[in-house]
Write an enzyme that holds these catalytic residues in place. Structure first.
Site, mmCIF file in Angstrom:
data_model
loop_
_atom_site.group_PDB
_atom_site.id
_atom_site.type_symbol
_atom_site.label_atom_id
_atom_site.label_comp_id
_atom_site.label_asym_id
_atom_site.label_seq_id
_atom_site.Cartn_x
_atom_site.Cartn_y
_atom_site.Cartn_z
ATOM 1 N N GLU A 57 -1.451 4.017 -21.817
ATOM 2 C CA GLU A 57 -2.010 3.462 -20.431
ATOM 3 C C GLU A 57 -1.782 2.137 -20.136
ATOM 4 O O GLU A 57 -1.317 1.362 -19.362
ATOM 5 C CB GLU A 57 -3.416 3.924 -20.007
ATOM 6 C CG GLU A 57 -4.053 3.743 -18.826
ATOM 7 C CD GLU A 57 -3.436 4.263 -17.924
ATOM 8 O OE1 GLU A 57 -3.932 5.348 -17.675
ATOM 9 O OE2 GLU A 57 -2.708 3.651 -16.843
ATOM 10 N N SER B 51 -1.386 6.914 -12.853
ATOM 11 C CA SER B 51 -1.653 5.589 -13.614
ATOM 12 C C SER B 51 -0.711 4.863 -13.379
ATOM 13 O O SER B 51 -0.711 3.685 -13.736
ATOM 14 C CB SER B 51 -1.692 6.043 -15.078
ATOM 15 O OG SER B 51 -3.083 6.735 -15.193
ATOM 16 N N GLY C 89 3.048 11.520 9.155
ATOM 17 C CA GLY C 89 2.034 10.889 9.340
ATOM 18 C C GLY C 89 1.103 11.065 7.708
ATOM 19 O O GLY C 89 1.523 11.483 6.909
ATOM 20 N N ASP D 180 0.450 0.015 -17.892
ATOM 21 C CA ASP D 180 -0.107 -0.727 -16.718
ATOM 22 C C ASP D 180 0.129 -2.384 -16.993
ATOM 23 O O ASP D 180 0.685 -2.879 -15.979
ATOM 24 C CB ASP D 180 -1.810 -1.147 -16.653
ATOM 25 C CG ASP D 180 -2.271 0.497 -16.468
ATOM 26 O OD1 ASP D 180 -1.430 1.402 -15.914
ATOM 27 O OD2 ASP D 180 -3.475 0.643 -16.988
ATOM 28 N N ASP E 53 -1.385 12.092 5.087
ATOM 29 C CA ASP E 53 -1.565 13.213 4.358
ATOM 30 C C ASP E 53 -2.428 13.190 3.079
ATOM 31 O O ASP E 53 -2.210 11.981 2.448
ATOM 32 C CB ASP E 53 -0.394 14.261 4.136
ATOM 33 C CG ASP E 53 0.487 13.476 3.342
ATOM 34 O OD1 ASP E 53 0.454 13.251 2.233
ATOM 35 O OD2 ASP E 53 1.821 13.092 3.776
#
Ligand code: NAG
Length: 576
Positions: free
Chosen positions: A301, A495, A555, A305, A557
């Site tokens: 992670e 992520s 549109g 990132d 959702d």
């Protein structure tokens, strides 16, 4: 009792002077309460029940009473003042049509939200009676004590619980009590009843045929594999250098996830070879956080990132902010540290989260209120929506009620779902739905009412039609190439989507700051006013809970929100 007298008694207590000071007390008629009940004299012996759980939450195993000598970090969130006025001000300064748009508030201006000083002093006095020197900052008391002391402070029995899903062990209680005179002041006590070990680990795969990093060239499109250069093409993200070094994008790290510089170097040399000098990230630590660099300590992670933010913001400042407090309390302390700064980061990208129901409504609201304040300070808080479709952070087989995630469900963050492919489709994993804690904010009324109309009676009763809908936007989240422990691997998850979207926001801010303008701050009212700046994604769905999940539609959702970024249209809409 007068205010002065009250203060004097507090001072006496602080100085360690016994209450039985030789003050002439007039004789009391027999019906008068005992001296400790006299209004204004703090009586710390009476307790009122705090929140409680009826049973241990599912998936947790009780490992028995916590060892009394174990030290725990405690955070007490105090009830803020004037919060409704503040929220009205926040919506005004975030409304693109308002004359006050972008007039962010200073740290000093937000001081009006703090509880009355008298009450803070009373709490500090109470803690002093246990020889606790607490730190007070912006509505929070923090201190470290043993479980033994915690048991006395809150007349509670703390146990060790293990999560059957993450295997993390946490110290929590099923109920606690609060000293009566402080009961109105204390909004949340952590650790308390929140069984909130952090979720969200991107799914990794050994990347079959991971061309990008091995062949030393990025694939021309995002079809086979996602890299920064394919995202630049897909979303029109500029390649020219960022120019505002003070413009910080902060990337929190929890769960002993560490961001490795060598992996980043390997990643950049293969995916952004022209980015010279080769940028990196700075580090910042809180609550025992760290960032060791031995190759085997790298976390997927943290690498994901940092590699996607550094890889996209073109030399802009990325900060890796590590905490060892793996719970919502860790988020709260971190958010509070940003709020205490004169110049907080202008973008924060959070790829960790919880199923909303793991967190008590009071604790969720408490953190969400900090995100609102960050938005008012000019900070855009970008959050991954979760990887379990309508099942929450992770997919689930049986969930009669769909599972929203937090902090994505907080109306003051921008929640990012995931897409896949060059002709982008909503990714199956993309969590989305409706909060059970936070009502629908005004800014998304039109968009979400439209979507509810398109849903009709589908899944009626399985979600809260009045809740805050999420995600707000989306970005690529499948087959994301990263470098990890010296290898090229591929990861899937929102992520990835969050740091990609956060980088777009950071680059828009770079242009705004270059023109002497303010950063975007709390984004949502603006993006719902300017839906046209996104690539509307109208295919795909987010299956889980034994259903096909919500459909992506034209549109707004609940799979891809308003859509994926189009940098050129975004920049034009803000005039940069
Ligand atoms: C509690 O201890 C941790 C380290 O174990 C430290 O990082 C943190 O700052 C301490 N908190 C307080 C309020 O002293």
């Amino acid at each position: 009792m007068t205010r002065l007298a009250f203060t004097l008694i507090l001072l006496a207590l602080l100085a360690g002077i016994a209450l039985a000071a030789p003050q002439p007390i007039p004789p009391l008629p027999p019906s008068t309460p005992a001296p400790t009940d006299v209004p204004g004299v703090p009586d710390f012996t009476k307790f009122v029940p705090g929140p409680k759980l009826d049973s241990i939450p599912p998936n947790y195993v009780d490992l028995g009473v916590a060892p009394r000598s174990t030290v725990v970090s405690v955070t007490i969130g105090l009830k803020l003042s004037n919060f409704d006025n503040f929220l009205a001000q926040l919506s005004d300064i975030s409304d693109f049509q308002s004359l006050n748009y972008g007039k962010h508030l200073s740290a000093e201006a937000l001081a009006v939200l703090e509880p009355p000083k008298q009450q803070i002093d009373l709490a500090l006095t109470w803690l002093k009676t246990f020889s606790i020197d607490a730190t007070y900052s912006r509505g929070y008391l923090t201190f470290n004590v043993t479980v033994d002391v915690m048991t006395k402070l809150f007349q509670a029995e703390y146990h060790v619980y293990r999560s059957a899903i993450t295997n993390q062990e946490i110290i929590r209680t099923l109920s606690y009590n609060v000293v009566s005179v402080l009961a109105d002041l204390f909004e949340v006590v952590l650790p308390g009843i929140d069984f909130d070990d952090i979720d969200h680990h991107p799914k990794t795969s050994p990347a079959p045929g991971l061309q990008a990093l091995h062949k030393r060239q990025a694939p021309p499109s995002c079809n086979s594999q996602v890299t920064p250069s394919c995202l630049q093409d897909l979303y029109g993200i500029p390649k020219d250098p960022a120019r505002q070094p003070q413009n910080t994008l902060s990337v929190p790290g929890f769960l002993n996830e560490y961001a490795n510089s060598q992996d980043l170097n390997f990643f950049l040399s293969n995916t952004r070879p022209n980015l010279i000098p080769r940028p990196s990230f700075s580090t910042k630590f809180i609550d025992g956080g760290k960032n060791p660099q031995e190759p085997n300590t790298a976390g997927v992670e943290a690498n994901l990132d940092t590699q996607y933010t550094v890889g996209l913001v073109n030399g802009g400042h990325v900060e890796f902010y590590s905490s060892a407090l793996n719970s919502l309390q860790g988020f709260i302390n971190m958010a509070n540290s940003w709020l205490a700064m004169d110049s907080p980061p202008s973008v924060v990208s959070i790829s960790y989260g919880f199923d909303e129901k793991q967190v008590s409504p009071a604790t969720a609201r408490n953190l969400c209120n900090q995100f609102a304040q960050l938005g008012a300070r000019g900070v855009s808080v970008i959050v991954a929506s979760g990887d379990g479709g309508v099942g929450g952070g992770r997919p689930k087989d049986t969930c009669p009620q769909f599972v929203p995630t937090f902090p994505a469900s907080c109306p003051y963050v921008t929640a990012v779902g995931a897409t896949v492919g060059m002709t982008e489709t909503g990714a199956d994993l993309s969590s989305g739905g409706f909060s059970n804690y936070f009502p629908r904010p005004t800014y998304q009324n039109a968009a979400v009412t439209g979507y509810l109309g398109r849903l009709g009676s589908m899944y009626q009763g399985r979600y809260n039609t009045n809740g805050r809908a999420f995600p707000d936007v989306a970005a690529q989240g499948v087959n994301i190439a990263i470098a990890h422990k010296g290898q090229a691997i591929s990861v899937d998850g929102t992520s990835a989507s969050a740091p990609i979207f956060a980088s777009v926001v950071a680059l828009i801010n770079d242009r705004l700051l270059a023109k002497g303008r303010k950063p975007l701050g709390f984004l949502n009212p603006f993006i719902y006013q300017k839906q046209g700046i996104f690539n509307d994604i109208s295919t795909g769905s987010n299956p889980s809970c034994g259903t096909k999940g919500f459909p992506a539609t034209q549109g707004y959702d609940c799979v891809t929100g308003l859509g994926t970024p189009n940098f050129g249209r975004f920049a034009a809409a803000v005039g940069v």
